[in-house]
Design a protein around this motif. Structure first.
Motif, mmCIF file in Angstrom:
data_model
loop_
_atom_site.group_PDB
_atom_site.id
_atom_site.type_symbol
_atom_site.label_atom_id
_atom_site.label_comp_id
_atom_site.label_asym_id
_atom_site.label_seq_id
_atom_site.Cartn_x
_atom_site.Cartn_y
_atom_site.Cartn_z
ATOM 1 N N PHE B 131 16.672 100.125 40.665
ATOM 2 C CA PHE B 131 16.016 99.932 41.966
ATOM 3 C C PHE B 131 16.334 98.556 42.548
ATOM 4 O O PHE B 131 16.376 97.554 41.835
ATOM 5 N N PRO B 132 16.571 98.489 43.886
ATOM 6 C CA PRO B 132 16.831 97.188 44.528
ATOM 7 C C PRO B 132 15.578 96.307 44.531
ATOM 8 O O PRO B 132 14.873 96.220 45.528
ATOM 9 N N PHE B 133 15.362 95.645 43.427
ATOM 10 C CA PHE B 133 14.111 94.911 43.208
ATOM 11 C C PHE B 133 13.930 93.732 44.160
ATOM 12 O O PHE B 133 12.820 93.276 44.393
ATOM 13 N N GLN B 134 15.034 93.234 44.724
ATOM 14 C CA GLN B 134 14.893 92.073 45.605
ATOM 15 C C GLN B 134 14.132 92.431 46.882
ATOM 16 O O GLN B 134 13.445 91.590 47.459
ATOM 17 N N VAL B 135 14.256 93.715 47.288
ATOM 18 C CA VAL B 135 13.525 94.172 48.471
ATOM 19 C C VAL B 135 12.015 93.995 48.259
ATOM 20 O O VAL B 135 11.289 93.554 49.158
ATOM 21 N N LEU B 136 11.560 94.305 47.049
ATOM 22 C CA LEU B 136 10.130 94.176 46.744
ATOM 23 C C LEU B 136 9.697 92.718 46.851
ATOM 24 O O LEU B 136 8.652 92.401 47.407
ATOM 25 N N GLY B 137 10.537 91.828 46.303
ATOM 26 C CA GLY B 137 10.236 90.405 46.392
ATOM 27 C C GLY B 137 10.217 89.941 47.844
ATOM 28 O O GLY B 137 9.376 89.135 48.236
ATOM 29 N N PHE B 138 11.121 90.494 48.637
ATOM 30 C CA PHE B 138 11.202 90.095 50.045
ATOM 31 C C PHE B 138 9.910 90.451 50.787
ATOM 32 O O PHE B 138 9.341 89.631 51.503
ATOM 33 N N PHE B 139 9.423 91.679 50.582
ATOM 34 C CA PHE B 139 8.182 92.076 51.258
ATOM 35 C C PHE B 139 7.002 91.241 50.757
ATOM 36 O O PHE B 139 6.128 90.857 51.540
ATOM 37 N N ALA B 140 7.003 90.973 49.453
ATOM 38 C CA ALA B 140 5.914 90.144 48.917
ATOM 39 C C ALA B 140 5.949 88.762 49.573
ATOM 40 O O ALA B 140 4.914 88.224 49.968
ATOM 41 N N LEU B 141 7.142 88.225 49.709
ATOM 42 C CA LEU B 141 7.269 86.889 50.303
ATOM 43 C C LEU B 141 6.791 86.904 51.762
ATOM 44 O O LEU B 141 6.134 85.967 52.220
ATOM 45 N N LEU B 142 7.095 88.005 52.480
ATOM 46 C CA LEU B 142 6.616 88.122 53.868
ATOM 47 C C LEU B 142 5.089 88.096 53.918
ATOM 48 O O LEU B 142 4.488 87.397 54.732
ATOM 49 N N ILE B 143 4.471 88.865 53.022
ATOM 50 C CA ILE B 143 3.001 88.885 52.994
ATOM 51 C C ILE B 143 2.480 87.484 52.689
ATOM 52 O O ILE B 143 1.589 86.976 53.371
ATOM 53 N N LEU B 144 3.062 86.843 51.686
ATOM 54 C CA LEU B 144 2.592 85.501 51.327
ATOM 55 C C LEU B 144 2.769 84.542 52.501
ATOM 56 O O LEU B 144 1.943 83.661 52.726
ATOM 57 N N PHE B 145 3.816 84.753 53.268
ATOM 58 C CA PHE B 145 4.024 83.901 54.439
ATOM 59 C C PHE B 145 2.901 84.099 55.453
ATOM 60 O O PHE B 145 2.341 83.132 55.980
ATOM 61 N N VAL B 146 2.567 85.366 55.712
ATOM 62 C CA VAL B 146 1.486 85.637 56.666
ATOM 63 C C VAL B 146 0.178 85.006 56.165
ATOM 64 O O VAL B 146 -0.548 84.356 56.912
ATOM 65 N N LEU B 147 -0.086 85.156 54.884
ATOM 66 C CA LEU B 147 -1.333 84.614 54.340
ATOM 67 C C LEU B 147 -1.342 83.092 54.406
ATOM 68 O O LEU B 147 -2.339 82.486 54.797
ATOM 69 N N ALA B 148 -0.231 82.480 54.039
ATOM 70 C CA ALA B 148 -0.193 81.016 54.042
ATOM 71 C C ALA B 148 -0.331 80.494 55.468
ATOM 72 O O ALA B 148 -1.047 79.532 55.719
ATOM 73 N N SER B 149 0.328 81.177 56.419
ATOM 74 C CA SER B 149 0.297 80.615 57.764
ATOM 75 C C SER B 149 -1.014 80.914 58.479
ATOM 76 O O SER B 149 -1.359 80.227 59.424
ATOM 77 N N THR B 150 -1.763 81.917 58.033
ATOM 78 C CA THR B 150 -3.071 82.147 58.667
ATOM 79 C C THR B 150 -4.200 81.514 57.872
ATOM 80 O O THR B 150 -5.358 81.770 58.125
ATOM 81 N N SER B 151 -3.863 80.694 56.887
ATOM 82 C CA SER B 151 -4.945 80.125 56.089
ATOM 83 C C SER B 151 -5.544 78.911 56.777
ATOM 84 O O SER B 151 -6.541 78.379 56.355
ATOM 85 N N HIS B 152 -4.949 78.496 57.854
ATOM 86 C CA HIS B 152 -5.489 77.351 58.590
ATOM 87 C C HIS B 152 -6.791 77.731 59.301
ATOM 88 O O HIS B 152 -6.964 78.869 59.702
ATOM 89 N N ASP B 153 -7.685 76.756 59.430
ATOM 90 C CA ASP B 153 -8.978 77.011 60.066
ATOM 91 C C ASP B 153 -8.850 77.563 61.474
ATOM 92 O O ASP B 153 -9.712 78.282 61.952
ATOM 93 N N PHE B 154 -7.716 77.230 62.125
ATOM 94 C CA PHE B 154 -7.488 77.742 63.470
ATOM 95 C C PHE B 154 -7.588 79.264 63.491
ATOM 96 O O PHE B 154 -8.222 79.854 64.345
ATOM 97 N N PHE B 155 -6.937 79.910 62.514
ATOM 98 C CA PHE B 155 -6.942 81.364 62.488
ATOM 99 C C PHE B 155 -8.301 81.902 62.089
ATOM 100 O O PHE B 155 -8.720 82.960 62.535
ATOM 101 N N LEU B 156 -8.978 81.122 61.204
ATOM 102 C CA LEU B 156 -10.294 81.557 60.780
ATOM 103 C C LEU B 156 -11.233 81.651 61.964
ATOM 104 O O LEU B 156 -12.022 82.583 62.072
#
Ligand code: HEM
Ligand code: FES
Lengths: 263, 342
Positions: B131-156
């Motif tokens: 299985f192309p396992f890098q694709v899974l890592g890529f989607f995980a990284l996208l999610i982590l990006f969304v979470l990290a960038s919305t963790s600022h109080d502004f988004f809260l």
């Protein structure tokens, strides 16, 4: 919830009680121990790397006779009457051909011409390759035609091994084979780097076969689905001095569901 | 809440926290590099970086994931929860270094766009071991990006606490993707009982703690209330501690009933900041104080004292012979309700 009469409020000085502090300390220590254990396990359990080499920051000038059969190589005399054929590669995941084009247009046929090439060497287990990064670093040394290797026929053979991209396998990446590396090998071969079949026998001796189609032409795109997997390859084997060539029909490649045993 | 005062002390705690995170990450990478260079010196620098940061990120993710349930089980862990965001952002940075180097190493300088290559270089989507396992890592990284960038109080403050929380639940999807990324990827080739064992142990700890804390919450939700018509019987007054609350689930909403100064007040249990459980808070200086980050609300009207503007719903209580009853109908957020005296 465990009873905890302490109530920490970040902005109230002194509200961080003894019990809470102790819990935090304990948590930090356990987290640090986990980090240390993780670093030990993940680093120590890596499989041994090979001493394949890529001289990324060092350029070397080599001089030899160019031939393309079907992949561009330079035949270099390493000792009296002993020749080594150095596989020419482009920059990154690309073929050497675009770098040779200018010169090729000048002299019509480069086959048999003496060239000097300055580039980055890649070597492992007796094989050498060179990465060309600039067409200006290729110079035509002599217009006269020198002799180029003639393939010796060997036989029809069925070989077990793994198809790799030689650039990474012989030095640029570690590990340069198998599942972890497959995507990269696909990019390299798709970009024009010649596919190579590596076999390893029970004495751990490896042989390297440049893969061509039945007519001896280059294969790139058709072989992409078979890269980086243990497989059985059937074809006609020839010897070109220090390399082998196997002429195959891609549809004859059989994937083997087993562990890779090459390096 | 003295705003300036609050910031200074808050920052002191945050700084210690951040220092520990940075030092731990450095320690990891240095140890990883030292051991690799000592025992396996033929490595390449790129592989060293990819592996050190990938494995660091997954270990940090485990630590992040157990903080939630731990602090639900024992409030002494709450201070770690306060600043989990920084841990999350640091983990994202480690994952980004891993993913970024992998994308460059395996996909750049080729004949197609590197991102397109992640999806198309290995087309064995139908196979498990290939299985192309890098694709899974890529989607995980996208999610982590969304979470990290919305963790600022502004988004809260711009996303409601509910939406924010739902968004941040995606960390579990990322965790699942990453586990699959490693088991279908690196572990197919770099198979070691120790690292596989480590991640399996991690999975058991993470899921075990979540199950235990979910069971505990489930018990809260089942705390029975009964009665007829408008008034539901909730508990005996002695069951609530002074300056603390008890949480009840009333018509699928959690409500906290506080006891203080000879009075009882009930408010909606969910803090407007990040949804912290107000009923696990405490009355400080006459205000209900959230156990997570210390937001405060006045018990009799659910409003934060000025200059703050947060408001939560309030409820009406009545007392009959030491038994507390609640009117299940919530008032609008910030509605004044006469506390019940006893
Ligand atoms: C674009 C995204 C990603 C790509 C292209 C990618 C690629 C890779 C590759 C090629 C490997 C094998 C490396 C080797 O063993 O030599 C690997 C392993 C690994 N990845 Fe990822 N990855 C990505 C995202 C992630 C994320 C987000 C995480 C976790 C937070 C992660 C965690 C790991 C771990 C723990 C390993 C196994 C240990 C290691 O070899 O590093 N990866 N990844
Ligand atoms: S959730 Fe942050 S203060 Fe309540």
């Amino acid at each position: 919830m465990k009873k905890n009469d302490e109530f920490y409020v970040p902005y109230i000085d002194g509200s961080l009680g003894v019990k809470t502090k102790q819990t935090l300390k304990r948590f930090t220590i356990i987290a640090l121990l986990t980090i240390i254990l993780g670093a030990l396990l993940f680093s120590y359990t890596q499989k041994p790397f090979k001493n394949s080499t890529f001289e990324l920051t060092n350029s070397t000038k080599i001089t030899g006779v160019f031939h393309e059969n079907p992949y561009p190589m330079l035949r270099v005399e390493v000792a009296k009457n002993i020749y080594k054929n150095i596989l020419l590669l482009g920059f990154g995941k690309s073929s050497a051909n675009p770098f040779l084009e200018k010169l090729q247009n000048q002299v019509k046929d480069l086959n048999g011409k003496l060239l000097s090439i300055e580039g980055n060497l890649i070597y492992y287990n007796g094989k050498t390759l060179i990465q060309i990064t600039d067409e200006e670093k290729i110079t035509l040394e002599n217009q006269a035609i020198s002799s180029i290797p003639v393939n010796e026929s060997i036989n029809n053979m069925t070989l077990q091994g793994e198809i790799i991209d030689p650039k990474c396998y012989f030095g640029v990446m570690k590990p340069g084979k198998g599942k972890i590396h497959r995507s990269c090998a696909v990019r390299c071969i798709s970009g024009g780097i010649p596919p190579v079949l590596v076999t390893t026998d029970s004495n751990n001796l490896s042989q390297y076969f440049l893969l061509t189609d039945l007519k001896g032409g280059p294969i790139n795109n058709d072989i992409l689905p078979y890269i980086g997997k243990p497989s059985k390859v059937k074809g006609y084997v020839e010897k070109m001095e220090d390399w082998h060539i196997i002429k195959i029909d891609v549809s004859d490649i059989l994937e083997l569901n087993k562990k890779s045993n090459i390096y | 809440m003295g705003l300036d005062y609050q910031l200074v002390l808050w920052n002191k705690f945050k700084k210690t926290y951040d220092k520990i995170i940075v030092l731990a990450m450095l320690l990891y990478v240095i140890l990883f590099a030292a051991i690799t260079l000592t025992f396996n010196s033929e490595t390449s620098i790129e592989t060293l970086i990819i592996r050190a940061f990938g494995s660091l990120a997954i270990i940090m993710l485990h630590i992040i994931l157990i903080i939630g349930p731990l602090s639900r089980l024992n409030s002494s862990f709450l201070p770690i929860l306060y600043n989990r965001r920084h841990l999350g952002v640091s983990m994202f940075i480690a994952a980004l270094i891993h993913g970024g180097f992998s994308i460059f190493q395996f996909h750049a300088l080729g004949d197609v766009n590197p991102i397109y290559s992640i999806f198309t270089s290995n087309m064995d989507y139908g196979s498990l071991t290939n299985f192309p396992f890098q694709v899974l890592g890529f989607f995980a990284l996208l999610i982590l990006f969304v979470l990290a960038s919305t963790s600022h109080d502004f988004f809260l403050s711009n996303l409601s606490a509910k939406i924010w929380k739902r968004l941040h639940m995606m960390v579990y999807i990322a965790y699942a993707l990453i586990i699959a990324h490693v088991f279908l990827g690196a572990f197919q080739q770099e198979t070691s009982t120790f690292t596989i064992g480590l991640l399996i142990t991690g999975f058991i700890i993470v899921s075990g703690l979540h199950l235990v804390s979910a069971y505990k919450e489930h018990k809260v939700d089942k705390t029975s209330t009964n009665g007829t018509e408008n008034w539901l019987k909730v508990c005996d007054i002695s069951e609530i501690e002074e300056d603390r609350a008890k949480i009840f689930t009333i018509q699928n909403e959690r409500v906290a009933i506080f006891k203080y100064d000879g009075k009882l007040s009930a408010i909606h249990n969910v803090c407007k900041h990040q949804g912290g459980p107000l009923g696990e808070g405490k009355i400080i200086d006459g205000c209900i104080t959230c156990p997570w980050h210390g937001y405060q609300y006045l018990p009799h009207n659910g409003q934060s004292p000025p200059p703050f503007t947060e408001k939560v719903s309030t409820y009406q209580l009545k007392l009959e012979n030491k038994t507390v009853f609640i009117n299940p109908k919530a008032f609008d957020e910030g509605t004044e309700v006469e506390p019940c005296k006893y």
